[in-house]
Write an enzyme that holds these catalytic residues in place. Structure first.
Site, PDB file in Angstrom:
ATOM      1  N   TYR A  79      -1.745  -0.958  10.748  1.00 56.60           N
ATOM      2  CA  TYR A  79      -1.927  -1.172   9.305  1.00 56.60           C
ATOM      3  C   TYR A  79      -0.757  -0.571   8.525  1.00 56.60           C
ATOM      4  CZ  TYR A  79      -3.796  -1.247   4.595  1.00 56.60           C
ATOM      5  OH  TYR A  79      -3.945  -1.463   3.239  1.00 56.60           O
TER       6      TYR A  79
ATOM      7  N   SER B 274       0.839  -1.212   0.000  1.00 57.98           N
ATOM      8  CA  SER B 274       0.000   0.000   0.000  1.00 57.98           C
ATOM      9  C   SER B 274       0.871   1.258   0.000  1.00 57.98           C
ATOM     10  CB  SER B 274      -0.866   0.012   1.268  1.00 57.98           C
ATOM     11  OG  SER B 274      -1.593   1.216   1.358  1.00 57.98           O
TER      12      SER B 274
HETATM   13  N1  LIG Z   1      -8.820  -0.935  -1.056  1.00 58.28           N
HETATM   14  C1  LIG Z   1      -7.835  -0.073  -0.846  1.00 58.28           C
HETATM   15  O1  LIG Z   1      -8.052   1.146  -0.844  1.00 58.28           O
HETATM   16  C2  LIG Z   1      -6.436  -0.579  -0.610  1.00 58.28           C
HETATM   17  C3  LIG Z   1      -5.401   0.369  -0.608  1.00 58.28           C
HETATM   18  C4  LIG Z   1      -4.094  -0.061  -0.408  1.00 58.28           C
HETATM   19  C5  LIG Z   1      -3.832  -1.403  -0.235  1.00 58.28           C
HETATM   20  N2  LIG Z   1      -4.857  -2.315  -0.251  1.00 58.28           N
HETATM   21  C6  LIG Z   1      -4.513  -3.716  -0.044  1.00 58.28           C
HETATM   22  O2  LIG Z   1      -5.053  -4.507  -1.055  1.00 58.28           O
HETATM   23  C7  LIG Z   1      -5.245  -5.830  -0.560  1.00 58.28           C
HETATM   24  C8  LIG Z   1      -6.623  -6.313  -0.987  1.00 58.28           C
HETATM   25  O3  LIG Z   1      -7.608  -5.589  -0.279  1.00 58.28           O
HETATM   26  P1  LIG Z   1      -9.012  -5.176  -0.910  1.00 58.28           P
HETATM   27  O4  LIG Z   1      -9.008  -3.709  -1.028  1.00 58.28           O
HETATM   28  O5  LIG Z   1      -9.306  -5.984  -2.102  1.00 58.28           O
HETATM   29  O6  LIG Z   1     -10.001  -5.505   0.322  1.00 58.28           O
HETATM   30  P2  LIG Z   1     -11.043  -6.676   0.581  1.00 58.28           P
HETATM   31  O7  LIG Z   1     -12.102  -6.675  -0.435  1.00 58.28           O
HETATM   32  O8  LIG Z   1     -11.441  -6.502   2.013  1.00 58.28           O
HETATM   33  O9  LIG Z   1     -10.192  -8.019   0.404  1.00 58.28           O
HETATM   34  C9  LIG Z   1      -9.391  -8.540   1.403  1.00 58.28           C
HETATM   35  C10 LIG Z   1      -9.152 -10.012   1.113  1.00 58.28           C
HETATM   36  O10 LIG Z   1      -8.283 -10.496   2.144  1.00 58.28           O
HETATM   37  C11 LIG Z   1      -8.781 -11.735   2.597  1.00 58.28           C
HETATM   38  N3  LIG Z   1      -8.368 -11.959   3.982  1.00 58.28           N
HETATM   39  C12 LIG Z   1      -8.496 -11.153   5.059  1.00 58.28           C
HETATM   40  N4  LIG Z   1      -8.034 -11.759   6.156  1.00 58.28           N
HETATM   41  C13 LIG Z   1      -7.595 -12.987   5.761  1.00 58.28           C
HETATM   42  C14 LIG Z   1      -7.014 -14.092   6.426  1.00 58.28           C
HETATM   43  N5  LIG Z   1      -6.798 -14.076   7.753  1.00 58.28           N
HETATM   44  N6  LIG Z   1      -6.666 -15.184   5.711  1.00 58.28           N
HETATM   45  C15 LIG Z   1      -6.891 -15.231   4.377  1.00 58.28           C
HETATM   46  N7  LIG Z   1      -7.440 -14.219   3.689  1.00 58.28           N
HETATM   47  C16 LIG Z   1      -7.787 -13.117   4.375  1.00 58.28           C
HETATM   48  C17 LIG Z   1     -10.302 -11.601   2.487  1.00 58.28           C
HETATM   49  O11 LIG Z   1     -10.891 -12.885   2.387  1.00 58.28           O
HETATM   50  P3  LIG Z   1     -11.736 -13.604   3.553  1.00 58.28           P
HETATM   51  O12 LIG Z   1     -12.434 -12.536   4.337  1.00 58.28           O
HETATM   52  O13 LIG Z   1     -12.657 -14.520   2.814  1.00 58.28           O
HETATM   53  O14 LIG Z   1     -10.725 -14.357   4.349  1.00 58.28           O
HETATM   54  C18 LIG Z   1     -10.427 -10.848   1.167  1.00 58.28           C
HETATM   55  O15 LIG Z   1     -10.458 -11.758   0.093  1.00 58.28           O
HETATM   56  C19 LIG Z   1      -5.031  -5.763   0.948  1.00 58.28           C
HETATM   57  O16 LIG Z   1      -3.753  -6.256   1.271  1.00 58.28           O
HETATM   58  C20 LIG Z   1      -5.090  -4.289   1.235  1.00 58.28           C
HETATM   59  O17 LIG Z   1      -4.329  -3.935   2.379  1.00 58.28           O
HETATM   60  C21 LIG Z   1      -6.147  -1.928  -0.439  1.00 58.28           C
END
Ligand SMILES: NC(=O)c1ccc[n+]([C@@H]2O[C@H](COP(=O)([O-])OP(=O)(O)OC[C@H]3O[C@@H](n4cnc5c(N)ncnc54)[C@H](OP(=O)(O)O)[C@@H]3O)[C@@H](O)[C@H]2O)c1
Length: 238
Positions: A145, A132
């Site tokens: 985070y 991120s």
């Molecule tokens: N959205 C943003 O603005 C943003 C910005 C910067 C970085 N990111 C990064 O992008 C990545 C993807 O996030 P996203 O935005 O797509 O959010 P999201 O829709 O909440 O997806 C998060 C994913 O992580 C999985 N997860 C969470 N805890 C887990 C665990 N203990 N074991 C296995 N899987 C787990 C969830 O699956 P389950 O709940 O089914 O386990 C889900 O598939 C993350 O690393 C996040 O930090 C996002």
């Protein structure tokens, strides 16, 4: 067909990347804790989605499941870590911080190490992880985070250096999103929020080009430069 595994494919960026990989002739091992969603993906396209419940915080079981899934796929060329948790934590509730550390640090390290060691044995492979822009500086809204994302950024750099020194064909890609419209994007003052589709397309293109560090969307590189050079005295006021 090429073979990939996505950690955290049940929603957001991971789920969209799974779709893009399938459209591009990959067999994809889709993982996460919510098996119902994984099952829905499998029903959509039974010959290309390979579901497996993985909770990365359970490191011993995660490794066993990764081994099983790789056997089911018949090999592995690409592993994407998109799992992550990040809640605002103004009151510094330790349980929230602990969840971020267990998922984004311990779970991430377990999967990254497993993938790197697997790729080392076959002397090729591509490890991609979604860190991120938030990992570039500390954050009062979610200290664990941002610290966990800083850890990922440094860890991936270490693995990249290791792959280079080993003279191996392993590629390590660090994807650094700004804001993407998923369940993860919370709080006030969000700007330049990208759709999941746009962000995932840019990530997929970066994977194809085997880029090392990528800002998503592209203009977040500007914010990264500002964050790098902004003096601490000014940053503290934000
Ligand atoms: N959205 C943003 O603005 C943003 C910005 C910067 C970085 N990111 C990064 O992008 C990545 C993807 O996030 P996203 O935005 O797509 O959010 P999201 O829709 O909440 O997806 C998060 C994913 O992580 C999985 N997860 C969470 N805890 C887990 C665990 N203990 N074991 C296995 N899987 C787990 C969830 O699956 P389950 O709940 O089914 O386990 C889900 O598939 C993350 O690393 C996040 O930090 C996002």
């Amino acid at each position: 067909m090429k073979k990939a595994i996505i950690i955290g494919a049940t929603s957001g960026i991971g789920k969209e990347l799974a779709k893009l990989l399938v459209e591009n002739n990959y067999k994809v091992g889709v993982t996460g804790r919510r098996f119902e969603i994984l099952k829905e993906l499998k029903n959509e396209n039974p010959s290309t989605y390979f579901p497996k419940t993985i909770d990365v915080t359970d490191t011993k079981i995660s490794v066993e499941k990764l081994e099983e899934l790789t056997t089911e796929l018949g090999g592995l060329e690409l592993l994407i870590i998109s799992s992550g948790t990040g809640d605002l934590n103004v009151k510094l509730d330790f349980e929230i911080e602990k969840r971020a550390i267990e998922t984004n640090v311990t779970g991430f390290t377990c999967v990254a190490d497993w993938a790197f060691n697997y790729f080392e044995k076959q002397n090729s492979g591509h490890l991609v992880s979604i860190s991120s822009v938030g990992g570039l500086r500390g954050s009062r809204g979610g200290p664990a985070y941002s610290a966990s994302k800083a850890y990922q950024i440094n860890y991936l750099e270490g693995l990249r250096q290791k792959a280079f020194k080993m003279n191996s064909q392993i590629t390590v890609t660090d994807i650094r999103p700004g804001f993407v419209d998923t369940a993860m994007a919370k709080g006030e003052g969000l700007f330049w929020v990208s759709s999941v589709e746009k962000a995932s397309k840019q990530i997929f293109n970066a994977i194809k080009k085997k880029k090392k560090i990528v800002y998503v969307t592209k203009r977040w590189k500007l914010i990264a430069i500002i964050l790098k050079y902004i003096p601490r005295q000014i940053y503290d006021l934000i």
